[in-house]
Design a protein around this motif. Structure first.
Motif, PDB file in Angstrom:
ATOM      1  N   TRP A 100       0.808  -1.216   0.000  1.00 52.66           N
ATOM      2  CA  TRP A 100       0.000   0.000   0.000  1.00 52.66           C
ATOM      3  C   TRP A 100       0.844   1.270   0.000  1.00 52.66           C
ATOM      4  O   TRP A 100       0.388   2.326  -0.479  1.00 52.66           O
ATOM      5  CB  TRP A 100      -0.936   0.003   1.207  1.00 52.66           C
ATOM      6  CG  TRP A 100      -0.233   0.084   2.540  1.00 52.66           C
ATOM      7  CD1 TRP A 100       0.223  -0.948   3.294  1.00 52.66           C
ATOM      8  CD2 TRP A 100       0.103   1.286   3.241  1.00 52.66           C
ATOM      9  NE1 TRP A 100       0.820  -0.485   4.438  1.00 52.66           N
ATOM     10  CE2 TRP A 100       0.754   0.889   4.432  1.00 52.66           C
ATOM     11  CE3 TRP A 100      -0.092   2.642   2.993  1.00 52.66           C
ATOM     12  CZ2 TRP A 100       1.221   1.810   5.363  1.00 52.66           C
ATOM     13  CZ3 TRP A 100       0.370   3.568   3.915  1.00 52.66           C
ATOM     14  CH2 TRP A 100       1.013   3.146   5.087  1.00 52.66           C
ATOM     15  N   GLY A 120       1.584   1.943  -3.503  1.00 54.81           N
ATOM     16  CA  GLY A 120       0.318   2.344  -4.098  1.00 54.81           C
ATOM     17  C   GLY A 120      -0.029   3.785  -3.762  1.00 54.81           C
ATOM     18  O   GLY A 120      -0.466   4.555  -4.626  1.00 54.81           O
ATOM     19  N   LEU A 179       2.141   6.239  -5.786  1.00 54.03           N
ATOM     20  CA  LEU A 179       1.671   6.362  -7.170  1.00 54.03           C
ATOM     21  C   LEU A 179       0.382   7.170  -7.239  1.00 54.03           C
ATOM     22  O   LEU A 179       0.194   7.981  -8.149  1.00 54.03           O
ATOM     23  CB  LEU A 179       1.457   4.974  -7.778  1.00 54.03           C
ATOM     24  CG  LEU A 179       2.720   4.141  -8.000  1.00 54.03           C
ATOM     25  CD1 LEU A 179       2.355   2.717  -8.426  1.00 54.03           C
ATOM     26  CD2 LEU A 179       3.616   4.788  -9.041  1.00 54.03           C
ATOM     27  N   ILE A 180      -0.499   6.973  -6.264  1.00 54.41           N
ATOM     28  CA  ILE A 180      -1.744   7.739  -6.216  1.00 54.41           C
ATOM     29  C   ILE A 180      -1.447   9.229  -6.102  1.00 54.41           C
ATOM     30  O   ILE A 180      -2.001  10.045  -6.845  1.00 54.41           O
ATOM     31  CB  ILE A 180      -2.621   7.276  -5.036  1.00 54.41           C
ATOM     32  CG1 ILE A 180      -3.191   5.880  -5.309  1.00 54.41           C
ATOM     33  CG2 ILE A 180      -3.753   8.276  -4.774  1.00 54.41           C
ATOM     34  CD1 ILE A 180      -3.865   5.255  -4.102  1.00 54.41           C
ATOM     35  N   LEU A 225      -2.920   1.347 -14.731  1.00 56.10           N
ATOM     36  CA  LEU A 225      -2.487   1.994 -13.500  1.00 56.10           C
ATOM     37  C   LEU A 225      -3.431   1.689 -12.337  1.00 56.10           C
ATOM     38  O   LEU A 225      -2.993   1.180 -11.297  1.00 56.10           O
ATOM     39  CB  LEU A 225      -2.403   3.508 -13.690  1.00 56.10           C
ATOM     40  CG  LEU A 225      -1.971   4.282 -12.441  1.00 56.10           C
ATOM     41  CD1 LEU A 225      -0.521   3.971 -12.074  1.00 56.10           C
ATOM     42  CD2 LEU A 225      -2.152   5.788 -12.638  1.00 56.10           C
ATOM     43  N   TYR A 226      -4.736   1.976 -12.504  1.00 53.75           N
ATOM     44  CA  TYR A 226      -5.667   1.893 -11.373  1.00 53.75           C
ATOM     45  C   TYR A 226      -6.137   0.465 -11.091  1.00 53.75           C
ATOM     46  O   TYR A 226      -6.080   0.002  -9.956  1.00 53.75           O
ATOM     47  CB  TYR A 226      -6.867   2.811 -11.605  1.00 53.75           C
ATOM     48  CG  TYR A 226      -6.470   4.262 -11.669  1.00 53.75           C
ATOM     49  CD1 TYR A 226      -5.991   4.920 -10.538  1.00 53.75           C
ATOM     50  CD2 TYR A 226      -6.530   4.971 -12.863  1.00 53.75           C
ATOM     51  CE1 TYR A 226      -5.591   6.245 -10.598  1.00 53.75           C
ATOM     52  CE2 TYR A 226      -6.135   6.306 -12.926  1.00 53.75           C
ATOM     53  CZ  TYR A 226      -5.663   6.928 -11.796  1.00 53.75           C
ATOM     54  OH  TYR A 226      -5.254   8.231 -11.850  1.00 53.75           O
ATOM     55  N   ILE A 236      -1.945  -0.066  -9.073  1.00 56.03           N
ATOM     56  CA  ILE A 236      -2.415   0.461  -7.780  1.00 56.03           C
ATOM     57  C   ILE A 236      -3.313  -0.558  -7.084  1.00 56.03           C
ATOM     58  O   ILE A 236      -3.176  -0.795  -5.873  1.00 56.03           O
ATOM     59  CB  ILE A 236      -3.146   1.802  -7.988  1.00 56.03           C
ATOM     60  CG1 ILE A 236      -2.120   2.884  -8.361  1.00 56.03           C
ATOM     61  CG2 ILE A 236      -3.920   2.207  -6.723  1.00 56.03           C
ATOM     62  CD1 ILE A 236      -2.719   4.234  -8.690  1.00 56.03           C
ATOM     63  N   HIS A 237      -4.217  -1.168  -7.812  1.00 52.74           N
ATOM     64  CA  HIS A 237      -5.067  -2.209  -7.233  1.00 52.74           C
ATOM     65  C   HIS A 237      -4.207  -3.322  -6.633  1.00 52.74           C
ATOM     66  O   HIS A 237      -4.438  -3.761  -5.497  1.00 52.74           O
ATOM     67  CB  HIS A 237      -5.985  -2.785  -8.313  1.00 52.74           C
ATOM     68  CG  HIS A 237      -6.834  -3.922  -7.841  1.00 52.74           C
ATOM     69  ND1 HIS A 237      -8.067  -3.743  -7.250  1.00 52.74           N
ATOM     70  CD2 HIS A 237      -6.624  -5.268  -7.865  1.00 52.74           C
ATOM     71  CE1 HIS A 237      -8.581  -4.916  -6.940  1.00 52.74           C
ATOM     72  NE2 HIS A 237      -7.721  -5.863  -7.299  1.00 52.74           N
ATOM     73  N   CYS A 282      -1.245  -3.208  -5.482  1.00 49.14           N
ATOM     74  CA  CYS A 282      -0.522  -2.779  -4.282  1.00 49.14           C
ATOM     75  C   CYS A 282      -1.353  -2.962  -3.009  1.00 49.14           C
ATOM     76  O   CYS A 282      -0.797  -3.136  -1.924  1.00 49.14           O
ATOM     77  CB  CYS A 282      -0.118  -1.311  -4.415  1.00 49.14           C
ATOM     78  SG  CYS A 282       1.246  -1.001  -5.566  1.00 49.14           S
ATOM     79  N   ASP A 298      -9.230   1.542  -5.256  1.00 45.37           N
ATOM     80  CA  ASP A 298      -8.853   2.085  -6.562  1.00 45.37           C
ATOM     81  C   ASP A 298     -10.027   2.805  -7.222  1.00 45.37           C
ATOM     82  O   ASP A 298      -9.839   3.740  -8.004  1.00 45.37           O
ATOM     83  CB  ASP A 298      -8.261   1.008  -7.477  1.00 45.37           C
ATOM     84  CG  ASP A 298      -9.260   0.008  -8.015  1.00 45.37           C
ATOM     85  OD1 ASP A 298     -10.183   0.408  -8.730  1.00 45.37           O
ATOM     86  OD2 ASP A 298      -9.084  -1.211  -7.768  1.00 45.37           O
TER      87      ASP A 298
END
Length: 249
Positions: A18, A21, A24-25, A152-153, A157-158, A160, A174
């Motif tokens: 996370w 993640g 990146l967010i 990405l999302y 990211i998901h 992570c 996400d």
């Protein structure tokens, strides 16, 4: 886990969790806000497409081949599921457009109407070249954004957040991020030299972004591939372009 998922260089500094993640967010949310608000005030630019394109390379830069497979960059179990995902995304957009139109007509409080202004087309420009502009926009909107945002999302990211929260809760996370990054496209409106915040129209827009993000996740799980989410997103954008060019502009 980190040795299998992350490339060796990044594994020195991060775990695939996370914290990565969240990093990146923060990076992509800030960049998206800057570009989207600038486009709203001064008109569309190619910067947003460059941002989408940069998203394509995130898994290549950060992840090993095993890591890319782990986040869904692989063949679907059945190719027909990509077609069904495409239809699902298009249908969701059509229903959203209908609800928004019934509530707000072609006023500035219609999110589809407001976002169409970023193209900057006049009636004179569209009079002889509507189909040309439509097909150019269609090709760009069905490739750059769906591939970049889903990788990405719904992908990196998901992934992570999956280890700590599981698939469904990671999807909620996400989806909330996806909703937030679309906030400057409509909730913060720039019109006639002034910024405004129309609460209820914006609430409808943000809820739709959250729900369609969940749909993209379901299409990913349904097809066992990130390409299910990409095709659903592509279908949504394709139908949006149809309404934009043939019912709004």
């Amino acid at each position: 886990m980190k040795k299998l998922i992350l490339r060796r260089f990044w594994a020195r500094y991060f775990n695939f969790d996370w914290k990565l993640g969240l990093l990146l967010i923060c990076i992509f949310v800030v960049l998206r806000f800057i570009i989207a608000l600038n486009n709203a005030r001064y008109g569309g630019s190619s910067a947003i497409f460059l941002l989408f394109l940069s998203m394509w390379f995130v898994p290549i830069i950060f992840l090993t081949s095993e890591g890319r497979k782990a986040i869904g960059i692989r063949k679907p179990d059945k190719w027909i599921k990509l077609f069904y995902s495409f239809l699902a995304g298009g249908l969701f957009c059509a229903v959203t457009y209908l609800i928004t139109y019934l509530l707000y007509g072609y006023s500035i409080h219609n999110s589809f109407v407001y976002m169409s202004r970023v193209y900057g087309f006049t009636l004179e420009m569209l009079e002889g070249f509507r189909y040309q502009f439509f097909f150019i926009s269609l090709c760009m909107s069905m490739t750059f954004s769906p591939i970049g945002e889903e990788i990405l999302y719904r992908g990196v990211i998901h992934g992570c957040f999956v280890g700590k929260y599981g698939e469904n809760k990671a999807s909620v996370i996400d989806s909330l991020v996806f909703m937030i990054v679309h906030l400057p496209h409509f909730e913060i409106i720039y019109d006639s030299g002034k910024w405004s915040f129309p609460f209820f129209p914006a609430l409808l827009w943000m809820v739709s972004m959250f729900l369609v993000s969940r749909l993209f996740f379901r299409c990913k799980m349904y097809s066992h591939s990130i390409w299910g989410a990409v095709l659903a997103h592509s279908g949504y954008n394709g139908v949006m372009m149809y309404f934009t060019y043939f019912h709004i502009l």
